[in-house]
Motif scaffolding. Sequence first.
Motif, PDB file in Angstrom:
ATOM      1  N   ARG A  21       0.847  -1.202   0.000  1.00 13.53           N
ATOM      2  CA  ARG A  21       0.000   0.000   0.000  1.00 13.53           C
ATOM      3  C   ARG A  21       0.883   1.253   0.000  1.00 13.53           C
ATOM      4  N   PHE A  22       0.786   2.049  -1.071  1.00  9.12           N
ATOM      5  CA  PHE A  22       1.506   3.317  -1.145  1.00  9.12           C
ATOM      6  C   PHE A  22       0.696   4.391  -0.406  1.00  9.12           C
ATOM      7  N   ASP A  23       1.326   5.050   0.559  1.00  8.22           N
ATOM      8  CA  ASP A  23       0.614   6.080   1.332  1.00  8.22           C
ATOM      9  C   ASP A  23       1.654   7.025   1.935  1.00  8.22           C
ATOM     10  N   LEU A  24       2.109   7.981   1.144  1.00  9.15           N
ATOM     11  CA  LEU A  24       3.220   8.857   1.510  1.00  9.15           C
ATOM     12  C   LEU A  24       2.792   9.839   2.605  1.00  9.15           C
ATOM     13  N   ALA A  25       3.451   9.753   3.736  1.00 11.59           N
ATOM     14  CA  ALA A  25       3.093  10.584   4.893  1.00 11.59           C
ATOM     15  C   ALA A  25       3.311  12.064   4.599  1.00 11.59           C
ATOM     16  N   GLY A  26       2.361  12.896   5.056  1.00  9.57           N
ATOM     17  CA  GLY A  26       2.496  14.344   4.924  1.00  9.57           C
ATOM     18  C   GLY A  26       2.205  14.891   3.550  1.00  9.57           C
ATOM     19  N   THR A  59      -1.990  -1.334  -3.874  1.00 10.09           N
ATOM     20  CA  THR A  59      -3.054  -0.324  -3.717  1.00 10.09           C
ATOM     21  C   THR A  59      -2.449   1.014  -3.309  1.00 10.09           C
ATOM     22  N   SER A  60      -3.328   1.996  -3.236  1.00 12.25           N
ATOM     23  CA  SER A  60      -2.954   3.328  -2.763  1.00 12.25           C
ATOM     24  C   SER A  60      -3.837   3.713  -1.582  1.00 12.25           C
ATOM     25  N   GLY A  61      -3.243   4.389  -0.613  1.00 13.76           N
ATOM     26  CA  GLY A  61      -4.013   4.906   0.515  1.00 13.76           C
ATOM     27  C   GLY A  61      -4.480   6.331   0.297  1.00 13.76           C
ATOM     28  N   LYS A  62      -4.252   6.850  -0.886  1.00 11.49           N
ATOM     29  CA  LYS A  62      -4.646   8.224  -1.230  1.00 11.49           C
ATOM     30  C   LYS A  62      -5.813   8.189  -2.218  1.00 11.49           C
ATOM     31  N   PRO A  63      -6.456   9.353  -2.448  1.00  8.33           N
ATOM     32  CA  PRO A  63      -7.519   9.420  -3.463  1.00  8.33           C
ATOM     33  C   PRO A  63      -7.014   9.174  -4.879  1.00  8.33           C
ATOM     34  N   VAL A  64      -5.700   9.267  -5.075  1.00  6.08           N
ATOM     35  CA  VAL A  64      -5.099   8.928  -6.369  1.00  6.08           C
ATOM     36  C   VAL A  64      -4.070   7.840  -6.141  1.00  6.08           C
ATOM     37  N   VAL A 108      -2.765  -4.943  -9.437  1.00  3.62           N
ATOM     38  CA  VAL A 108      -2.787  -3.572  -8.938  1.00  3.62           C
ATOM     39  C   VAL A 108      -4.184  -2.994  -9.105  1.00  3.62           C
ATOM     40  N   ALA A 109      -4.640  -2.269  -8.089  1.00  9.89           N
ATOM     41  CA  ALA A 109      -5.932  -1.570  -8.115  1.00  9.89           C
ATOM     42  C   ALA A 109      -5.654  -0.086  -8.351  1.00  9.89           C
ATOM     43  N   ILE A 110      -6.024   0.413  -9.538  1.00  4.90           N
ATOM     44  CA  ILE A 110      -5.673   1.778  -9.939  1.00  4.90           C
ATOM     45  C   ILE A 110      -6.841   2.717  -9.661  1.00  4.90           C
ATOM     46  N   ASN A 111      -6.633   3.626  -8.733  1.00  2.00           N
ATOM     47  CA  ASN A 111      -7.642   4.648  -8.443  1.00  2.00           C
ATOM     48  C   ASN A 111      -7.090   6.027  -8.785  1.00  2.00           C
ATOM     49  N   GLY A 112      -7.958   6.973  -9.059  1.00  2.13           N
ATOM     50  CA  GLY A 112      -7.510   8.347  -9.321  1.00  2.13           C
ATOM     51  C   GLY A 112      -6.592   8.432 -10.511  1.00  2.13           C
ATOM     52  N   TYR A 113      -5.373   8.881 -10.266  1.00  2.00           N
ATOM     53  CA  TYR A 113      -4.398   9.041 -11.337  1.00  2.00           C
ATOM     54  C   TYR A 113      -3.226   8.090 -11.138  1.00  2.00           C
ATOM     55  N   ALA A 114      -2.814   7.422 -12.210  1.00  4.54           N
ATOM     56  CA  ALA A 114      -1.554   6.666 -12.233  1.00  4.54           C
ATOM     57  C   ALA A 114      -0.767   7.203 -13.427  1.00  4.54           C
ATOM     58  N   MET A 115       0.108   8.158 -13.158  1.00  3.28           N
ATOM     59  CA  MET A 115       0.818   8.854 -14.218  1.00  3.28           C
ATOM     60  C   MET A 115       2.316   8.596 -14.125  1.00  3.28           C
ATOM     61  N   GLY A 116       2.989   8.566 -15.278  1.00  5.66           N
ATOM     62  CA  GLY A 116       4.435   8.410 -15.290  1.00  5.66           C
ATOM     63  C   GLY A 116       4.872   7.162 -14.554  1.00  5.66           C
ATOM     64  N   GLY A 117       5.724   7.351 -13.552  1.00  4.42           N
ATOM     65  CA  GLY A 117       6.188   6.227 -12.748  1.00  4.42           C
ATOM     66  C   GLY A 117       5.064   5.487 -12.062  1.00  4.42           C
ATOM     67  N   GLY A 118       3.943   6.185 -11.820  1.00  5.37           N
ATOM     68  CA  GLY A 118       2.768   5.537 -11.241  1.00  5.37           C
ATOM     69  C   GLY A 118       2.194   4.488 -12.162  1.00  5.37           C
ATOM     70  N   GLU A 192     -16.071   1.939  -5.815  1.00  8.62           N
ATOM     71  CA  GLU A 192     -16.409   1.207  -4.590  1.00  8.62           C
ATOM     72  C   GLU A 192     -16.184  -0.307  -4.726  1.00  8.62           C
ATOM     73  N   ALA A 193     -16.112  -0.787  -5.975  1.00  6.26           N
ATOM     74  CA  ALA A 193     -15.903  -2.229  -6.194  1.00  6.26           C
ATOM     75  C   ALA A 193     -14.455  -2.558  -6.532  1.00  6.26           C
ATOM     76  N   LEU A 194     -13.586  -1.533  -6.542  1.00 10.52           N
ATOM     77  CA  LEU A 194     -12.219  -1.711  -7.045  1.00 10.52           C
ATOM     78  C   LEU A 194     -11.427  -2.747  -6.248  1.00 10.52           C
ATOM     79  N   ARG A 195     -11.423  -2.619  -4.942  1.00 13.26           N
ATOM     80  CA  ARG A 195     -10.606  -3.520  -4.127  1.00 13.26           C
ATOM     81  C   ARG A 195     -11.090  -4.968  -4.244  1.00 13.26           C
ATOM     82  N   ASP A 196     -12.417  -5.158  -4.156  1.00 15.83           N
ATOM     83  CA  ASP A 196     -12.964  -6.516  -4.240  1.00 15.83           C
ATOM     84  C   ASP A 196     -12.661  -7.147  -5.596  1.00 15.83           C
ATOM     85  N   ALA A 197     -12.782  -6.338  -6.678  1.00 18.99           N
ATOM     86  CA  ALA A 197     -12.515  -6.861  -8.021  1.00 18.99           C
ATOM     87  C   ALA A 197     -11.045  -7.254  -8.172  1.00 18.99           C
TER      88      ALA A 197
END
Length: 715
Positions: A21-26, A59-64, A108-118, A192-197
């Motif tokens: 889970r990617f979730d960059l603090a701050g 996964t990502s812990g952010k909205p993107v 991988v579950a892609i939410n929001g934006y996955a750009m470049g290195g993402g 809302e179904a992304l993680r389960d799928a």
Amino acid sequence: MIYQSDALSVARLDGDFAELRFDLAGESVNKFNQATVVDLTAALDALEAEQGLRGLLVTSGKPVFIVGADITEFTELFGAGADDIAGFTGANNANFNRLQALPFPSVVAINGYAMGGGLEVCLACDFRVMASAAKVGLPETKLGILPGWGGTARLPRIIGVDEAVTWITTGAEQRADAALKAGAVDAVVEAEALRDAALQMLGDAADGSLDYAERRAAKESPLPMNDTEAMMAFFTMKAMVGQQAGKNYPAPMKVVEVIEEARGMGLEDALAVEARGFAELATTPQAAALVGIFLGDQYLSKQARGWEKQADRKIGRAAVLGAGIMGGGIAYQSAYKGIPIKMKDIAQEGLDLGLSEAGKLLSKRVARGRMTPEKMGEVLSSIDPMLSYEGFDQVDIVVEAVVENPKVKHAVLAETEKQITDDTILASNTSTISISYLAEALARPQNFCGMHFFNPVHAMPLVEVIRGEKSSDAAIARTVAYANRMGKKPVVVKDCPGFLVNRVLFPYFDGFSKLLRDGADFQAVDKVMEKWGWPMGPAYLTDVVGIDTGVHAAGVMAEGFPDRMKLDFKTATEVMFENDRLGQKNGKGFYDYIPDKRGKPKKTPSDTAYELIAPVCGERREFERDDIIARMMLPMATELARCLEENIVGSAAEADMALVYGIGFPPFRGGVFRWLDTVGLPWLAEQSEKFADLGKGYELTEGMKAKLAAGETYY
């Protein structure tokens, strides 16, 4: 918990799965900064050591998901050597290779934006599930570089060469439906179904229902093309990309060359080719300039957000005075962005013109599938055309966009002020008239400022917000907030003749006038400056702006800065004006404009123009290309330096971005100040001395001389 850091974590899930889970603090978004790269290496160590795992969910812990690399760290690369650059790409390439080679499947579950290195980390996974509202893309060519973490190697092997080249060379964002159709993702579901799928797909892969080994083999193998197919495909691609990108933007063509060179290689060798291409581009001035543009845009947005936070109330309703092309454009932009607007004129014909302008722009969006007819109706209905001031006491801001005449503006502004509340902001869309002077007609000058749009309003990003002597912070803040809501790029500047953009544009035009006086061919000058990077040369630009507008503005500038902008000779532009050659608006200027099959004016050389200007032009002679560039650019550069030194504009970055967004200064040069850093102030000093006889506009400013003596740069 298998692994935990400030950037990411690895946890064990039911079913012997793990979740990375990617979730960059701050931070509000995830990005690949150097710390994240180091932490991902440690997380992979932990994953490889963990016993009994059957699969990995990413996964990502952010909205993107991940917006890409941390661009602020890129600037250190441009002065680095190839070894340092290879180190930048190498560490994360090793990470992604390890991720791809894990002894169990990954989804991988892609939410929001996955750009470049993402997106590149997603490509290293075996399967990809994407939220329906998410977007993916490889925008690196917009920064003058190419994907450096496997994008040029993996994407063609996943979606095919043609599609991959289009994705990477354009740098465009791709919606979920397009990504699914191309084969870049394997499923699209609601958020809302992304993680389960994703977990369901991971279970299928772990159970053997989905073959991930075959996918890995494809990514690690040469492209499935024979020599004849490759020759034809890459020849066509190079021709197409070369035509679209042009010679000033080398990154898109380098992408095609890298993919072609690596087509017969396995993944490791393909990545090595990509790394060499990345290093080559990262050391170009175009990359430094385009990354500078990206960072400058971020700085501009930060400054605008800072002003917006100071706004003491929101802009919910607006009004525009004058319903011509400009007023109609302002009304369209406001309504399109969700701010209802009253559009007032003194004549029904004006209102009809303004509504027609808005209707044309909206119809184009509908025709291109970017808007539904129903939405078009909603937007049009939020433009309220009127011949009176009815309801003006309920608006939050009024933008005056009447004829560029001081007396008319004084009268209109004074009359309007009586129809609005004591708290309403009044702004003038003037291009040259002093805001402090216009404020003299008002009882509440603190509520007044400039709001200078550029034509055409819907297409030009810049808005100059001009602070007059008595403009309050509240007026500036609310006007910036309105520009933000309209989707524009506001730059706050101080009042002076021409403000910022026109003040520095007219010395450029003066350089053009002096070239013609001395015998230059205006078509030759246009060609040189267009090859240098301007979207149009000075003669063509004068025609597009409008020769009558240009002559009027030149008079204002000459009065404001007589020591360097008052010319002692009749210009070719003045001759055009005297002979009713006004440019595109009446079909004749330096060029003739004949409608093409689509009704668009086509630029055509004009013998009449040459005959008319002959008496004010010297005997025709050829000029060196570099001399034309220096004579055109030096007056613009010195005037912009004066604006910075006089605090007309707050920073070099804001000045550069204003010219990029306001008059199309070549982005690959990064703006005037970044260009000066590239060519060097010693070169500028040489040109200043060489052309000293052309007047004060060619003299270095005191600030420039000080920087030159100290060996300093603008960035």
